[in-house]
Design a protein around this motif. Structure first.
Motif, short mmCIF file in Angstrom:
data_model
loop_
_atom_site.label_atom_id
_atom_site.label_comp_id
_atom_site.label_asym_id
_atom_site.label_seq_id
_atom_site.Cartn_x
_atom_site.Cartn_y
_atom_site.Cartn_z
N GLU A 176 0.85 -1.18 0.00
CA GLU A 176 0.00 0.00 0.00
C GLU A 176 0.90 1.24 0.00
OE1 GLU A 176 -2.57 -0.19 3.32
OE2 GLU A 176 -3.52 -2.07 2.71
N THR A 177 0.80 2.01 -1.05
CA THR A 177 1.64 3.20 -1.17
C THR A 177 0.86 4.29 -1.88
OG1 THR A 177 3.76 4.06 -1.99
CG2 THR A 177 2.66 2.40 -3.34
N GLU A 178 1.25 5.51 -1.66
CA GLU A 178 0.48 6.63 -2.20
C GLU A 178 0.74 6.85 -3.68
OE1 GLU A 178 4.44 8.24 -0.98
OE2 GLU A 178 2.97 6.81 -0.20
N CYS A 179 1.80 6.28 -4.22
CA CYS A 179 2.11 6.51 -5.63
C CYS A 179 2.94 5.36 -6.17
CB CYS A 179 2.86 7.83 -5.80
SG CYS A 179 4.33 7.96 -4.75
N THR A 180 2.94 5.23 -7.46
CA THR A 180 3.73 4.19 -8.11
C THR A 180 4.55 4.82 -9.23
OG1 THR A 180 1.86 3.69 -9.58
CG2 THR A 180 2.09 2.34 -7.59
N HIS A 181 5.60 5.49 -8.86
CA HIS A 181 6.48 6.06 -9.86
C HIS A 181 7.92 5.88 -9.40
CE1 HIS A 181 6.88 9.50 -7.17
NE2 HIS A 181 5.56 9.63 -7.18
N LEU A 182 8.85 6.17 -10.28
CA LEU A 182 10.25 5.87 -10.02
C LEU A 182 10.78 6.62 -8.80
CD1 LEU A 182 12.67 4.26 -11.14
CD2 LEU A 182 13.32 6.33 -12.38
N GLU A 183 10.31 7.83 -8.60
CA GLU A 183 10.80 8.61 -7.46
C GLU A 183 10.53 7.90 -6.14
OE1 GLU A 183 10.19 13.01 -5.38
OE2 GLU A 183 9.20 12.52 -7.28
N ARG A 184 9.39 7.19 -6.06
CA ARG A 184 9.06 6.48 -4.83
C ARG A 184 10.07 5.38 -4.55
NH1 ARG A 184 8.77 5.37 -0.59
NH2 ARG A 184 7.10 4.59 0.73
N LEU A 185 10.58 4.74 -5.60
CA LEU A 185 11.58 3.69 -5.42
C LEU A 185 12.88 4.27 -4.87
CD1 LEU A 185 11.15 1.52 -8.65
CD2 LEU A 185 10.18 1.14 -6.38
N CYS A 186 13.18 5.51 -5.22
CA CYS A 186 14.42 6.12 -4.74
C CYS A 186 14.33 6.52 -3.27
CB CYS A 186 14.75 7.35 -5.59
SG CYS A 186 14.98 7.00 -7.34
N ARG A 187 13.13 6.57 -2.72
CA ARG A 187 12.96 6.96 -1.32
C ARG A 187 12.90 5.76 -0.38
NH1 ARG A 187 8.77 10.62 -3.24
NH2 ARG A 187 7.23 9.48 -2.00
N VAL A 188 13.19 4.60 -0.88
CA VAL A 188 13.15 3.40 -0.05
C VAL A 188 14.25 3.46 1.00
CG1 VAL A 188 13.51 0.89 -0.07
CG2 VAL A 188 12.11 1.97 -1.83
N GLY A 189 13.88 3.17 2.26
CA GLY A 189 14.85 3.15 3.35
C GLY A 189 15.33 1.75 3.68
#
Length: 467
Positions: A176-189
């Motif tokens: 469950e995530t607010e968006c599905t774009h490449l930038e979200r993948l870069c914010r993975v901790g």
């Protein structure tokens, strides 16, 4: 005055110590009892506390029970409510090696011999140093490649690339995530990296088990079985314990608790996952899948590489020696669980070779349920993916669309952005010269994309084609 000064100094020292104790109390309160137990166990392994084997057993968790309550954490987005680098107490990983008395069962000597023969057609352990060192290592969190595994070199790259594809399906489409774009993948901790890896491994093992079981292999500190005289001990397989689960959530929770056993340096993480995959499928069913074909791993000049059967096991749950072929089982043939290569799975497969290949990839693998593909391009493995799930379900989305490409190679520091145009017919120009002829040779990746979208033009958006 001297006595008063000495007394004042002593009071200051006492107050300082009380302050330090308060700080430690806050730390333990934040981390929770799980973290506290983990610290005690780590100290015990070093002999600091002198704990007995019975003490270990009293602290060992029960792994066979249901973990449904915990599994919900894997679908959340903790990054939104925690500072970078922090971990919830429930995800504190345990050490690489398991202490005694944690459960599971050892691999019997006869089974160890079958395992080696299935892998190499030999009872001798033949893994290279590259395989022994391979583990699931992410790029730094909160970076351009935070979602990505470092593939390195050698024959383990197909396994790492296939797991990478499953990681991307989880991060983009499952949780469950607010968006599905490449930038979200870069914010993975860091915590999300561990959860994504645990989910990807559990999903793959569960598919290999036919949707009804998963077996996880972990290493213990002492040798747990004594090999027969005819079996050459490798001091690794004899230390493995098998943990069987009948619920996917329980398997995923167990892997999450012991994620360092797969991603830690020196963990033999890739080999452990391959063993887990084979035991989840069962050695007997893997042998039935293979028939009389070559072993699962090829050995040439000391290099150990995966066969297509390993890729099939990773993508479909079956160790089919003809991944991508259109051959279907004979009526009445035993199924044994796992998806057939012509059925659609969550991850697809694209293949292209400079030399003509006899078998084309089946439509079911070219069109997965989600826009993520494992690519075999001239024998090199990589991942191609889109962020819009409509690309698979709505033909109108296939006119002009974007894909992203990751090779796992050390030289790649950013995800490549490709734009695909399926209605531009520039490819029809100069029909007298084929796309692979001298002076007209296209990048191999573009040719692989055209096996899915015939005649498509590919723009690298300013990046020099490198694959």
């Amino acid at each position: 005055m001297g006595d008063r000064g000495a007394g004042h100094t002593a009071l200051e020292e006492i107050a300082s110590r009380i302050s330090d104790l308060s700080k430690w109390r806050e730390i333990f309160s934040f981390r929770g009892q799980t973290q506290h137990d983990h610290l005690l166990q780590s100290s015990a392994r070093r002999g600091v506390l002198g704990m007995s084997e019975n003490s270990w057993k009293s602290r060992a968790p029960t792994f066979q029970g249901s973990r449904q309550g915990r599994s919900s954490a894997a679908h959340g987005s903790p990054e939104a409510r925690e500072p970078p680098g922090s971990q919830p107490p429930s995800s504190v990983p345990q050490p690489l090696l398991l202490p005694q008395g944690v459960g599971g069962r050892p691999i019997p000597p006869d089974t160890a011999m079958k395992l080696q023969k299935l892998l190499f057609r030999s009872t001798a352990p033949l893994f290279s140093s590259e395989w022994a060192a391979a583990h699931f290592r992410f790029h730094p969190p909160h970076s351009d490649l935070a979602y990505a595994l470092q593939a390195g070199k050698g024959g383990t790259r197909p396994i790492l690339a296939a797991v990478q594809a499953h990681i991307i399906t989880y991060l983009l489409f499952t949780r469950e995530t607010e968006c599905t774009h490449l930038e979200r993948l870069c914010r993975v901790g860091r915590w999300e990296q561990g959860q994504a890896l645990a989910t990807a491994l559990a999903e793959t093992l569960w598919a290999a088990g036919g949707g009804g079981r998963a077996v996880v292999c972990l290493v213990t500190a002492p040798i747990t079985t004594m090999p027969r005289e005819s079996y050459r001990a490798n001091s690794f397989t004899e230390r493995i314990r098998l943990f069987k689960f009948s619920e996917k959530a329980a398997a995923q929770g167990f892997i999450s608790d012991h994620i360092n056993s797969f991603k830690g340096e020196g963990s033999h993480g890739v080999i452990l996952f391959l063993y887990s995959l084979l035991f989840s499928r069962t050695l007997e069913r893997v042998q039935e899948d293979l028939g009389d074909t070559a072993p699962l791993l090829n050995i040439s000049s000391g290099n150990v590489s995966c066969t297509e059967a390993v890729l099939s096991l990773l993508l479909t749950g079956r160790a089919s020696p003809e991944l991508g072929g259109s051959r279907q089982p004979q009526p009445g043939a035993a199924d044994g669980g796992g998806a057939a290569p012509w059925q659609r799975g969550p991850v697809g497969f694209l293949r292209w070779e400079r030399a003509p290949v006899e078998r084309q990839v089946s439509p079911g693998l070219r069109t997965p349920r989600l826009p993520v593909w494992l690519c075999s391009v001239s024998g090199r493995h990589s991942v191609l993916f889109g962020t819009d799930r409509r690309l698979i379900s709505d033909w109108k989305s296939e006119r002009i669309f974007h894909l992203y490409f990751y090779t796992g190679q050390q030289e790649q520091t950013q995800t490549a952005h490709l734009t695909i145009d399926t209605h531009s017919h520039h490819w029809e120009e100069a029909q007298r010269e084929g796309p692979c002829s001298p002076g007209k040779r296209r990048p191999a990746l573009e040719m692989a994309i055209r096996t899915k979208w015939a005649g498509a033009t590919v723009s690298w958006n300013g990046t020099d084609p490198f694959f």
